[in-house]
Design an enzyme around this catalytic site. Structure first.
Site, PDB file in Angstrom:
ATOM      1  CG  HIS A 129       0.264   3.382   5.993  1.00 39.53           C
ATOM      2  ND1 HIS A 129       0.826   2.859   7.126  1.00 39.53           N
ATOM      3  CD2 HIS A 129      -0.089   2.302   5.232  1.00 39.53           C
ATOM      4  CE1 HIS A 129       0.817   1.532   7.057  1.00 39.53           C
ATOM      5  NE2 HIS A 129       0.263   1.166   5.923  1.00 39.53           N
ATOM      6  CB  CYS A 172      -0.937  -0.007   1.197  1.00 39.20           C
ATOM      7  SG  CYS A 172      -0.099  -0.274   2.782  1.00 39.20           S
TER       8      CYS A 172
END
Lengths: 340, 340
Positions: B223, B141
């Site tokens: 994140h 990701c």
């Protein structure tokens, strides 16, 4: 023996009081509180003379059974210097409305702006500039930490460009009103953040050479900095050595278990530090790297306490008690029981 | 219509299954689970044919009252391609022990290493390289998000040096075993982190031009990356425009309330996105700045879902279903209901 008044016995004030009380060349003549809470009671129990910061609230202390000696006005004229521990913006107001009016020297904290005082203090960089001055701002915990690591790097190489990302703790451990609980918050959302200019207020030679961005994350223990500094030329051994020689920087090894800010605080607890304060900043040794003369490292900052010994040194500078900053640092450290 | 088998109906697998099911040129012929948990039951309730990933455990599903069609071995030969959704390291083992043995094409996920497959996939950068290949790794990701923003910047200027600090979520929302709860964890504690080399596995021209460091913080939502990229020359308007033109990048304004990752996820929830997935990455518009040709920006990555549309594109590339990556991206996005 100089007389120090602590105006605002909160997170910073109570720590400065204890640090000043440990020195042999200064004493705490009083501390103030705005409200009669447990910190006020404990100040009295510890032997500090307590004064109501706001005269109209003196009766609240008496009603709460917490003895006060009087109000701020009753003690301020006895002070050689006031260390302001008021919340952000109140420090500036106190400087303008109280300290200047009474003609007493004062230190305001890093929540205030650089222009609010005559100069910005860091023991390593601007001790001489602040020597004998009347009104000084002691920069924030993050700026103090960055000044220390920039000092170490600068001692072995010219700093061409510093890029730093600050990962900030959300709230202090005693703060239940502030978040985030589960998010990452760009703060400020714009780049650069104010931290670069704040470092420049202490180190003018870094003007145009430091870029910072910052986020807030859900933790209470410490701030953390990811540092990238282009230099005129150095290597890892030189940087490790410079960090070892710089006061108030500890170099800790993840291989010894220092794998997070939590372990660093556990170390401070195991050291028996009061309030588990780590007045030194901590650099992870494994994070130190030099690639193409660019220094990389990660460091942790105990937000509540790294500025405390700086306040003591700042008192010595402003009251012209010691002309050598390194001697003041050593004296402060020894009295406070710091590692270095 | 090609046959896709999802081996491991977990965080990634269940999302890829739903994304594949929405396409008109591919279908899910089955999903596997290692254990009969609620996800297994829901897979059946959603109409997917369920197979036991581990033959010896087939009876556990039957005992739990969850109907299985058979085991992995019973279905794998019908698949044109397998999307592996197994945990880290198991994907590589599956590739070696299962997919290669059966001679079926396979996508493994970003937890595996670059050398484990023939190449590393990103829809914007390496679609053509992976075209017709048999075994491909779909990068993580974080790497996927970085590839998107590097694509935007690269579309208007040469990238001379990229420096990125990754502030990683501690655990996915459903994970109660992983921390930290209250700490910042340098991870890795050494600099650089593996993220730079992982981006290089997709974008070889960035070799030696990207430095990354990473920390883990106590949040589950997204994140976040603080990005600094020295370029051959650009300005803020060009970068904003490039971000707008790059697929799967949303530019969100803090001034509209997007002040944290939590607000970005709230947006995904309000959009009605399944599982509140935000398959696009989000760049904070206010964070975009260009100083001395260096681009600064901050972006957020929904760790559970940004790679999902990439998996769909990767299937099309590996099975030679569409030679134009931008057409595949558009087709995938439209079927999934993405904004861009």
């Amino acid at each position: 023996m100089v007389n120090v008044l602590i105006n605002g016995y909160g997170s910073i004030g109570k720590r400065v009081a204890d640090a000043v009380a440990k020195q042999d060349d200064m004493k705490v003549i009083g501390v103030t509180k705005t409200k009669p809470d447990f910190e006020a009671r404990m100040a009295v129990e510890k032997g500090y003379k307590l004064f109501a910061a706001i005269p109209e609230r003196k009766h609240l202390f008496e009603e709460a059974g917490i003895p006060v000696e009087g109000t701020l006005d009753d003690i301020i004229e006895d002070a050689d210097i006031v260390v302001d521990g008021a919340p952000k913006k109140i420090g500036k107001a106190n400087l303008e409305n109280v300290y200047k009016k009474h003609g007493v020297k004062a230190i305001i904290q890093g929540g205030e702006k650089a222009g609010d005082a005559q100069d910005s203090f860091n023991s390593l960089w601007s001790y001489n500039r602040c020597y004998g001055k009347d009104y000084i701002r002691l920069v924030s915990c993050n700026t103090t930490g960055l000044c220390r690591s920039m000092y170490a790097i600068n001692s072995v190489a010219d700093i061409l460009k510093a890029r730093i990302v600050l990962i900030r703790r959300a709230a202090d451990p005693n703060d239940v009103k502030t978040g985030p609980v589960n998010a990452i918050v760009p703060n400020p959302v714009s780049v650069p953040s104010h931290h670069g200019p704040d470092v420049v207020s202490v180190i003018p030679e870094l003007d145009g050479k430091i870029m910072t961005s910052a986020v807030i994350v859900p933790t209470t223990l410490m701030h953390m900095h990811s540092i990238m500094v282009e230099t005129s030329g150095t290597n890892r051994d030189e940087i490790i050595d410079a960090l070892a020689k710089t006061p108030r920087i500890l170099t800790l090894k993840a291989s010894e278990g220092f794998d997070s800010t939590a372990k660093i605080i556990e170390y401070a607890r195991d050291l028996g530090r009061s309030r588990y304060d780590l007045n030194e900043i901590a650099v992870w040794e494994e994070s130190v790297n030099v690639v193409d003369n660019e220094v990389y490292m990660m460091q942790a900052i105990h937000q509540e306490s790294d500025v405390i010994p700086e306040n003591v040194d700042c008192i010595r500078a402003m009251l012209e008690m010691e002309s050598d900053n390194l001697k003041s640092i050593e004296k402060t450290n020894k009295a406070m029981g710091l590692i270095k």
